[in-house]
Enzyme design. Structure first.
Site, PDB file in Angstrom:
ATOM      1  N   HIS A 250       0.851  -1.189   0.000  1.00  0.00           N
ATOM      2  CA  HIS A 250       0.000   0.000   0.000  1.00  0.00           C
ATOM      3  C   HIS A 250       0.879   1.228   0.000  1.00  0.00           C
ATOM      4  O   HIS A 250       1.930   1.234   0.631  1.00  0.00           O
ATOM      5  CB  HIS A 250      -0.916   0.008   1.242  1.00  0.00           C
ATOM      6  CG  HIS A 250      -2.067   0.939   1.113  1.00  0.00           C
ATOM      7  ND1 HIS A 250      -1.981   2.275   1.425  1.00  0.00           N
ATOM      8  CD2 HIS A 250      -3.337   0.727   0.667  1.00  0.00           C
ATOM      9  CE1 HIS A 250      -3.150   2.848   1.181  1.00  0.00           C
ATOM     10  NE2 HIS A 250      -3.987   1.944   0.720  1.00  0.00           N
ATOM     11  N   GLU A 309      -7.709  -5.575  -0.003  1.00  0.00           N
ATOM     12  CA  GLU A 309      -8.266  -6.367  -1.095  1.00  0.00           C
ATOM     13  C   GLU A 309      -8.287  -7.882  -0.854  1.00  0.00           C
ATOM     14  O   GLU A 309      -9.095  -8.592  -1.445  1.00  0.00           O
ATOM     15  CB  GLU A 309      -7.528  -6.056  -2.398  1.00  0.00           C
ATOM     16  CG  GLU A 309      -7.556  -4.589  -2.798  1.00  0.00           C
ATOM     17  CD  GLU A 309      -8.936  -4.100  -3.238  1.00  0.00           C
ATOM     18  OE1 GLU A 309      -9.930  -4.493  -2.611  1.00  0.00           O
ATOM     19  OE2 GLU A 309      -8.986  -3.325  -4.202  1.00  0.00           O
TER      20      GLU A 309
HETATM   21  N1  ACO Z   1       3.874  -7.634  -4.655  1.00  0.00           N
HETATM   22  C1  ACO Z   1       5.183  -7.600  -4.994  1.00  0.00           C
HETATM   23  N2  ACO Z   1       5.948  -6.489  -4.953  1.00  0.00           N
HETATM   24  C2  ACO Z   1       5.342  -5.372  -4.574  1.00  0.00           C
HETATM   25  C3  ACO Z   1       3.989  -5.320  -4.211  1.00  0.00           C
HETATM   26  C4  ACO Z   1       3.251  -6.524  -4.255  1.00  0.00           C
HETATM   27  N3  ACO Z   1       1.961  -6.561  -3.933  1.00  0.00           N
HETATM   28  N4  ACO Z   1       3.659  -4.056  -3.870  1.00  0.00           N
HETATM   29  C5  ACO Z   1       4.768  -3.324  -4.025  1.00  0.00           C
HETATM   30  N5  ACO Z   1       5.777  -4.118  -4.447  1.00  0.00           N
HETATM   31  C6  ACO Z   1       7.163  -3.707  -4.700  1.00  0.00           C
HETATM   32  C7  ACO Z   1       7.326  -3.119  -6.104  1.00  0.00           C
HETATM   33  O1  ACO Z   1       7.633  -4.111  -7.046  1.00  0.00           O
HETATM   34  C8  ACO Z   1       8.442  -2.156  -5.894  1.00  0.00           C
HETATM   35  O2  ACO Z   1       9.669  -2.867  -5.852  1.00  0.00           O
HETATM   36  P1  ACO Z   1      11.037  -2.198  -6.355  1.00  0.00           P
HETATM   37  O3  ACO Z   1      11.237  -0.968  -5.530  1.00  0.00           O
HETATM   38  O4  ACO Z   1      12.045  -3.262  -6.105  1.00  0.00           O
HETATM   39  O5  ACO Z   1      10.806  -1.871  -7.811  1.00  0.00           O
HETATM   40  C9  ACO Z   1       8.195  -1.621  -4.497  1.00  0.00           C
HETATM   41  O6  ACO Z   1       7.490  -2.641  -3.810  1.00  0.00           O
HETATM   42  C10 ACO Z   1       7.403  -0.335  -4.457  1.00  0.00           C
HETATM   43  O7  ACO Z   1       6.341  -0.421  -5.392  1.00  0.00           O
HETATM   44  P2  ACO Z   1       5.539   0.862  -5.863  1.00  0.00           P
HETATM   45  O8  ACO Z   1       4.679   0.438  -6.999  1.00  0.00           O
HETATM   46  O9  ACO Z   1       6.423   2.042  -6.057  1.00  0.00           O
HETATM   47  O10 ACO Z   1       4.728   1.175  -4.562  1.00  0.00           O
HETATM   48  P3  ACO Z   1       3.359   1.916  -4.487  1.00  0.00           P
HETATM   49  O11 ACO Z   1       3.348   2.662  -3.233  1.00  0.00           O
HETATM   50  O12 ACO Z   1       3.069   2.676  -5.705  1.00  0.00           O
HETATM   51  O13 ACO Z   1       2.412   0.622  -4.427  1.00  0.00           O
HETATM   52  C11 ACO Z   1       0.437  -0.589  -4.686  1.00  0.00           C
HETATM   53  C12 ACO Z   1       1.149   0.548  -3.941  1.00  0.00           C
HETATM   54  C13 ACO Z   1       0.156  -0.132  -6.116  1.00  0.00           C
HETATM   55  C14 ACO Z   1      -0.880  -0.882  -3.986  1.00  0.00           C
HETATM   56  C15 ACO Z   1       1.329  -1.864  -4.714  1.00  0.00           C
HETATM   57  O14 ACO Z   1       1.656  -2.259  -3.408  1.00  0.00           O
HETATM   58  C16 ACO Z   1       0.700  -3.008  -5.495  1.00  0.00           C
HETATM   59  O15 ACO Z   1       0.833  -3.057  -6.710  1.00  0.00           O
HETATM   60  N6  ACO Z   1      -0.001  -3.970  -4.792  1.00  0.00           N
HETATM   61  C17 ACO Z   1      -0.665  -5.056  -5.473  1.00  0.00           C
HETATM   62  C18 ACO Z   1      -2.001  -4.592  -6.044  1.00  0.00           C
HETATM   63  C19 ACO Z   1      -3.023  -4.352  -4.949  1.00  0.00           C
HETATM   64  O16 ACO Z   1      -3.145  -5.096  -3.985  1.00  0.00           O
HETATM   65  N7  ACO Z   1      -3.784  -3.249  -5.148  1.00  0.00           N
HETATM   66  C20 ACO Z   1      -4.810  -2.829  -4.193  1.00  0.00           C
HETATM   67  C21 ACO Z   1      -4.316  -1.714  -3.326  1.00  0.00           C
HETATM   68  S1  ACO Z   1      -5.443  -1.264  -2.064  1.00  0.00           S
HETATM   69  C22 ACO Z   1      -6.533  -0.219  -2.837  1.00  0.00           C
HETATM   70  O17 ACO Z   1      -6.201   0.513  -3.729  1.00  0.00           O
HETATM   71  C23 ACO Z   1      -7.923  -0.273  -2.434  1.00  0.00           C
END
Ligand code: ACO
Length: 367
Positions: A250, A309
């Site tokens: 998140h 989620e």
């Molecule tokens: N699985 C694997 N790796 C992850 C995940 C995940 N669920 N979430 C983040 N990361 C990693 C990314 O690959 C990235 O790695 P890196 O720095 O080595 O490249 C790092 O963590 C940061 O990722 P960002 O995309 O910059 O983080 P952000 O704050 O934008 O992410 C998000 C938030 C989009 C929710 C992300 O955690 C994600 O994609 N989760 C999976 C999808 C999900 O569950 N979405 C629902 C969110 S809750 C809602 O909106 C209601």
């Protein structure tokens, strides 16, 4: 500088873009406050109660009986279901729901706002039924919103435990700070385009898998894992392929998302009340434990925790919503927040118009 550089501006991380009285997301403490109430305090509230809480002061008056007013609004928007033709019915439920919502007129008044809350409920039920060749069911304005959603979707009323579980879900997701869809709604509202336009922006932003589109893929993950003993291998394989684990991570929460626990409690209560074996819940718990372990190992410098989620998927599956429509059910709850934020933006805010930094080529004459 490279246009893809991950500085603080990329993704607006940490930027405060609005002041709001509506909700506070404390990502360090893992706390969600909705207009002065903790999420725990709202555990027995109906969705209509939370709408009243969020909307108070943003319209001249609110109806004494918001449940009845929302029932009337459901009946009003049902007329638009006539626009659900065969071609539209083949599209994903979120696209059907968005297309029918776009048929509603724009406005800033309470009647428009109520119709916008009614819209995702009525149109999603019709979209789900149309996909399996069933005719839409007219709303029953006498019922509470959650109760009527179940009835309009299935054709038969849900049990009281199911209605309670759906209310708990809608309440839990009704508002959540300046998430992507709420920001989109506020940007549109700031142009004075009207509530319908703002809500359509919210629906469109919610649709993506990095936001409200995640719970459908959570079901694919649980089905893919199949049994608890396979969880680690399956999740490792997904990460090796470069996939993200849906339901984890998140932008704001660095600890566990408090909504995950609220929904897990609701799933447990529903499982107990309906006397169904808790196998799915146990599988989700095993997947959660394994995922958190692997994410800790692979991303030691990030704090990737369970988000809303994972247990959203479980509760909506237990309520027999098809996975293809999970994001629509999310919208049924979040629309309460979008409307409140849109009103707050119009009442107190200016046009939202940030700037970009140009990193493209310069014209030859200036070089
Ligand atoms: N699985 C694997 N790796 C992850 C995940 C995940 N669920 N979430 C983040 N990361 C990693 C990314 O690959 C990235 O790695 P890196 O720095 O080595 O490249 C790092 O963590 C940061 O990722 P960002 O995309 O910059 O983080 P952000 O704050 O934008 O992410 C998000 C938030 C989009 C929710 C992300 O955690 C994600 O994609 N989760 C999976 C999808 C999900 O569950 N979405 C629902 C969110 S809750 C809602 O909106 C209601």
């Amino acid at each position: 500088m490279s246009p893809t550089a991950r500085d603080g501006v990329n993704g607006l991380e940490g930027i405060v873009a609005a002041e709001t009285v509506l909700s506070e997301v404390d990502g360090e403490a893992g706390r969600l406050v909705i207009r002065g109430r903790s999420l725990d305090e709202l555990s027995d509230w109906t969705f209509e109660d939370v709408i009243s809480l969020l909307w108070s002061g943003f319209f001249e008056t609110l109806p004494d009986d918001l449940t009845a007013a929302l029932g009337v609004a459901r009946s009003e928007v049902f007329e638009e279901v006539a626009g659900l033709d065969r071609r539209l019915a083949e599209r994903a439920p979120i696209e059907v729901m968005r297309a029918l919502t776009a048929r509603l007129s724009d406005g800033d008044d309470l009647a428009t706002a109520l119709r916008l809350v009614a819209a995702p409920a009525v149109f999603t039920a019709a979209a789900i039924r149309a996909r399996v060749g069933e005719p839409p069911i007219h709303p029953d304005p006498e019922r509470g919103h959650a109760s009527d959603i179940l009835r309009m979707t299935r054709g038969v009323p849900g049990s009281s435990a199911e209605v309670k579980a759906l209310d708990a879900y809608l309440v839990t997701v009704a508002d959540h700070g300046l998430n992507a869809s709420t920001f989109a709604a506020r940007v549109t509202a700031s142009t004075l385009a009207g509530l319908t336009s703002a809500v359509l922006s919210g629906i469109s932003a919610l649709k993506g898998p990095l936001h409200g589109g995640a719970p459908g893929p959570v079901i694919e993950m649980l089905d893919g894992v199949g049994e608890a003993a396979q969880a680690r291998a399956w999740l490792e394989g997904a990460l090796d392929r470069g996939d993200r684990l849906m339901g984890f991570g998140h932008r704001v929460y660095k600890v566990r998302d408090p909504r995950a626990d609220a929904l897990k409690r609701a799933v447990r209560a529903l499982t107990h009340a309906s006397n169904t074996p808790p196998a799915r819940l146990q599988l989700a718990e095993a997947v959660e434990t394994a995922a958190l372990e692997i994410l800790r190992e692979r991303k030691p410098d990030r704090s990737l925790q369970t988000n809303v989620e994972l247990y959203t998927a479980l509760i909506l599956e237990a309520l027999a919503f098809p996975a293809s429509a999970f994001t629509c059910v999310f919208a049924m709850g979040r629309v309460a927040g979008w409307v409140a934020h849109a009103r707050e933006q119009v009442q107190g805010g200016r046009l939202i118009r940030p700037q970009s930094r140009y990193v493209g080529p310069v014209p030859r004459a200036a070089a």
